[in-house]
Design an enzyme around this catalytic site. Sequence first.
Site, short mmCIF file in Angstrom:
data_model
loop_
_atom_site.label_atom_id
_atom_site.label_comp_id
_atom_site.label_asym_id
_atom_site.label_seq_id
_atom_site.Cartn_x
_atom_site.Cartn_y
_atom_site.Cartn_z
N HIS A 116 1.07 -1.31 -0.02
CA HIS A 116 0.00 0.28 -0.14
C HIS A 116 1.04 1.10 -0.06
O HIS A 116 1.36 1.82 1.15
CB HIS A 116 -0.83 0.06 1.19
N HIS B 115 1.34 5.37 -1.57
CA HIS B 115 1.07 6.58 -2.55
C HIS B 115 2.22 7.25 -3.35
O HIS B 115 3.03 7.52 -2.66
CB HIS B 115 0.43 7.57 -1.81
N LYS C 70 -9.67 -0.33 -5.66
CA LYS C 70 -9.48 0.10 -4.38
C LYS C 70 -10.78 0.94 -4.19
O LYS C 70 -11.16 1.81 -5.29
CB LYS C 70 -8.41 1.32 -4.28
N HIS D 189 -10.37 1.15 1.87
CA HIS D 189 -10.36 2.29 2.79
C HIS D 189 -11.54 2.00 3.77
O HIS D 189 -12.55 2.66 3.46
CB HIS D 189 -10.31 3.60 2.25
N HIS E 89 -4.49 -0.59 6.03
CA HIS E 89 -4.12 0.34 7.10
C HIS E 89 -5.04 0.28 8.49
O HIS E 89 -5.43 1.20 8.84
CB HIS E 89 -3.83 1.82 6.69
N ASP F 100 1.57 2.74 3.42
CA ASP F 100 0.80 3.91 3.43
C ASP F 100 1.31 5.12 3.43
O ASP F 100 1.06 6.19 3.72
CB ASP F 100 -0.53 3.99 4.40
C1 NCD Z 1 -3.59 8.94 1.92
C2 NCD Z 1 -2.95 10.18 0.68
O1 NCD Z 1 -2.57 11.27 1.31
O2 NCD Z 1 -3.20 9.70 -0.28
N1 NCD Z 1 -3.52 9.89 3.20
C3 NCD Z 1 -3.33 9.10 4.22
O3 NCD Z 1 -3.56 9.93 5.51
N2 NCD Z 1 -3.39 7.74 4.49
C4 NCD Z 1 -4.84 8.60 1.46
C5 NCD Z 1 -5.31 7.35 2.53
O4 NCD Z 1 -4.62 6.31 2.29
O5 NCD Z 1 -6.27 7.65 3.30
ZN ZN Z 2 -3.45 5.10 1.54
#
Ligand code: NCD
Ligand code: ZN
Length: 353
Positions: A13, A15, A99, A136, A174, A247
């Site tokens: 996971h 970003h 997702k 999520h 998460h 995450d």
């Molecule tokens: C994530 C993001 O900024 O893309 N932010 C976070 O707080 N984890 C999005 C997500 O996974 O909720």
């Molecule tokens: Zn995330």
Amino acid sequence: MNKLTIRKPDDFHVHLREGSLLRNVLPLTSRVFKRAIVMPNLDVPITSIDLANQYKKQIIEIERNKSNFEPLMTLYLTDNCSLKILEEGFENGAFFAAKLYPANATTNSELGVTSAKKIYSVFELMESIGMPLLIHGEVTDEDVDIFDRESVFIDKVLVPIINRFPNLKIVLEHITTDYAVRFVESNQPKLGATITPHHLHLNRNALFEGGLRSDYYCLPVVKSEFNRLSLIKAATSGKACFFLGTDSAPHLREFKESSCGCAGIFNAPYAIESYLDIFEKEEALNLFESFASINGARFYGLPLNEDYITIEKTPIKVPLFLDIQENNKIYGKIKIFHSSQILNWKVNENLDN
Ligand code: NCD
Ligand code: ZN
């Protein structure tokens, strides 16, 4: 133990963002992780095969000749998701999973799903073709306390999905609560969960330590100490249903330090070191490889990585920021999780051993 050699881990996971942010943060993930599930919540979310392929191409282009990193792409579900696109994209390998973001639950989730019931036909198809559903898991109802959003989601949204689609492979992403830990344990092997480094290190006091700490603000929001301890037990248990997903969610400094700061913690630079700190304290270093490199791969039916990394017991001081550059000019900064702290383990830079 002063040295640990494990199969190369996967981050299930992450970003990675796009454009110059992607160019700056990607190497920190590809350096240690062989594969990563790349989240689709871009400014223009990944809702089509073309968008997924373009995004994957950007990632592979940056990594060319540098690593054998493998991005696993995800489809962003909306109320109007096309069954045809989902099936075609899964069958031709454009999408590894889909997702589900409840609409307005987190960063770039405005186009997410307004009610899971609206896309039951999507879940039915995913169940029949074996496509994993990544969730999520938070409700967004205004009247639900922010600290209860995960457990209410489990009761009101996830239980009905599991009852209706018992063969659907689901990852509750998460997880942050003891309630989720117990729920996942009792619904494995179809249900699995990722656990982040920050939810293992932080409880909700951290958000307010000496002032308002936007660096520790993420979603789902960090919970009480009781919940943190339960997550630690789960992550270090060796149980097959719990696996690594950082995450890591980079946001430029100005978007964190704001009257309405963005949710997300950037932990990619020292993610392994961060997890190891917890595993060492729990005297569970021998179970780290299961959590980081085996459980997730097995859950997803992926081959185990054949490369190895070595992590040495060497203190490292975590820098404050990652400078974000474009054309050799620094144009921004991102705060690094554990900044200014000393961590006791260090991934060996010579990663080919
Ligand atoms: C994530 C993001 O900024 O893309 N932010 C976070 O707080 N984890 C999005 C997500 O996974 O909720
Ligand atoms: Zn995330």
